[in-house]
Write a protein that holds these residues in place. Structure first.
Motif, mmCIF file in Angstrom:
data_model
loop_
_atom_site.group_PDB
_atom_site.id
_atom_site.type_symbol
_atom_site.label_atom_id
_atom_site.label_comp_id
_atom_site.label_asym_id
_atom_site.label_seq_id
_atom_site.Cartn_x
_atom_site.Cartn_y
_atom_site.Cartn_z
ATOM 1 N N TYR A 36 0.820 -1.210 0.000
ATOM 2 C CA TYR A 36 0.000 0.000 0.000
ATOM 3 C C TYR A 36 0.860 1.268 0.000
ATOM 4 O O TYR A 36 0.621 2.193 -0.778
ATOM 5 N N GLU A 37 1.857 1.310 0.879
ATOM 6 C CA GLU A 37 2.730 2.492 0.922
ATOM 7 C C GLU A 37 3.484 2.658 -0.390
ATOM 8 O O GLU A 37 3.614 3.772 -0.910
ATOM 9 N N THR A 48 -1.900 7.058 1.130
ATOM 10 C CA THR A 48 -1.681 7.765 2.389
ATOM 11 C C THR A 48 -2.120 6.872 3.539
ATOM 12 O O THR A 48 -3.261 6.405 3.567
ATOM 13 N N MET A 49 -1.211 6.638 4.497
ATOM 14 C CA MET A 49 -1.483 5.749 5.612
ATOM 15 C C MET A 49 -1.385 6.514 6.928
ATOM 16 O O MET A 49 -0.624 7.478 7.042
#
Length: 460
Positions: A276-277, A282-283
């Motif tokens: 995902y990153e 955006t995490m």
């Protein structure tokens, strides 16, 4: 159906086959879109296999146990012997298996391609599933959540999470539950009905701290009456395991001994090492940040369910999955707002709520702009018949609509359907008061509360 070697491109790739993922897949194929549904475990996810369904099966067994113990009060002579955990688990697992077969059949009949294996986001349009790359014009991330622990608190041995608690083949004599939220209180309710000496440890000042203050007060009073102990307002410090069980120490020096400790401090998002990153999402603390339409801001990638900050509820993920499928399909659906999602704590007594608490409403509208009414279930015939106390509390914007409904009592979760319609449709008490509620039902309590707030109380 199992995916074929040539089926590598889809209109939508869904990563995760839990409530949010499979709902998105089902709605998408209704709209004529092709769907690849990626799941490394079993379709249905946590809710079906390790959450909603098995816990509610245990709660039903617990209700039966209490009914057997109390049967003489209702003129029925029955003898309660013991809890047979092998039989309880057989019943629970049978419920899960039946629902799982049904879901598998539904997915297959709709022509959804099920891709078995661990998926990882490889780019803005591709997912790598154990070495095989699949392409989607749109990607929906629905990877769910896991049972969280506290920093430094290792799970193992006699320190367990709900995952292990759901498969236990014995009934402990004494148990400590770390966490007084929904999961902790539901297991406390089950185990107390099974004959366990239960103590809940909660760092915050009260149990179920996200609920309305009036509900919390009544709920804690009911738990005390049932003999469920709880220690609130002090943080956990440590736990030691020995041959006899566990010794739990709090920061104020208090110690508690039990056969085991259930860690029920919430659930964390399953997002680590899934690409995902790297894809540019955006995490925040492991959660995927989206806009109100659940778009991640990256390509055509959306996220739904427990990985998106907010309520961690199966029906929230389910609704979000449908929303995103319709969004991709160009239908411009109404945004799924957390505020108006119904919540139920399936303990005895149950808590059912939707909308603003009194405190939140006063912060939103101002103290002089909020009206409330509490209807005691002592005035409700059906509640008296089944032997439950509790209340229905309404929160209203002054001279305006109902903005919150909060209910406490056995089986009150079954009334949340009408309550969420009232709040979501912004009904006024004067709109609900003329509606006829069947007698004798617990549903009448909701009607009587609205009669009272509309200025014409009958029984309360």
């Amino acid at each position: 159906m199992a995916e074929s070697a040539s089926a590598k491109e889809f209109d939508i790739l869904v990563l995760g086959g839990g409530s949010g993922g499979y709902a998105a897949a089902l709605r998408a194929v209704q709209l004529g879109l092709t769907v690849g549904l990626i799941e490394k475990g079993k379709l249905g996810g946590t809710c079906l296999h390790n959450g909603c369904i098995p816990t509610k099966a245990l709660l039903h067994s617990a209700e039966i146990a209490d009914s057997a113990r109390e049967s003489e009060k209702y003129g029925v002579k029955a003898t309660f012997d013991s809890i047979d955990m092998d039989a309880v688990n057989k019943y629970k697992d049978g419920v899960i298996a039946g629902k799982y077969r049904g879901l598998q059949g539904l997915i297959k009949s709709r022509g959804i391609t099920v891709i078995e294996g661990a998926g990882k986001l490889a780019s803005q349009t591709t997912v790598d599933v154990e070495g095989t790359v699949y392409t989607g014009k749109h990607i929906i991330l629905a990877t769910g959540s896991y049972s969280r622990s506290l920093p430094g608190l290792e799970i193992g041995g006699k320190v367990i999470t709900s995952d292990q608690a759901l498969t236990m083949d014995f009934v402990p004599k004494k148990a400590i539950i770390l966490g007084g939220g929904v999961i902790g209180c539901e297991f406390a309710s089950v185990w107390k009905s099974f004959g366990v000496d239960v103590t809940i440890i909660e760092a915050l000042p009260s149990l179920v701290p996200n609920e309305d203050a009036s509900i919390v007060k009544g709920f804690e009073r009911a738990f005390k009456k049932r003999g469920i102990a709880f220690n609130t307002g002090t943080r956990f410090q440590s736990v030691e395991q020995n041959d006899d069980g566990v010794v739990v120490t709090l920061e104020d020096g208090k110690t508690f001994e039990a056969d085991l400790m259930l860690v029920a401090v919430g659930r964390g998002p399953v997002t680590q090492d899934l690409g995902y990153e790297e894809a540019g999402l955006t995490m925040d603390r492991g959660y995927v940040i989206t806009d109100e339409r659940l778009h991640t801001g990256v390509g055509t990638i959306y996220a739904v369910g427990d990985i998106v900050p907010g309520l961690q509820l199966a029906h929230r993920g389910f609704s979000q999955g449908i929303f995103v499928a319709e969004e991709i399909g160009g239908l411009k659906p109404v945004v799924v707002a957390d505020l108006n999602i119904p919540k139920v704590t399936y303990s005895d007594p149950e808590i059912a709520s939707v909308g603003y608490t009194e405190k939140a409403a006063r912060e939103k509208f101002g103290d002089d702009r909020v009206e409330t009414h509490e209807y005691n279930l002592a005035g409700n015939g059906k509640s008296t018949i089944i032997g439950t106390g509790g209340l229905v509390k309404l929160v209203r914007e002054k001279d305006g609509p109902i903005v919150g409904v909060h209910m406490l009592g056995s089986r009150m979760g079954e009334q949340i359907g009408e309550a969420q319609l009232i709040v979501n449709w912004e009904a006024y008490p004067e709109d609900v008061a003329p509606l006829i509620h069947a007698h004798p039902t617990q549903n009448e309590a909701l009607g009587e509360a609205h009669l009272a707030l509309a200025g014409k109380p009958l029984h309360g």
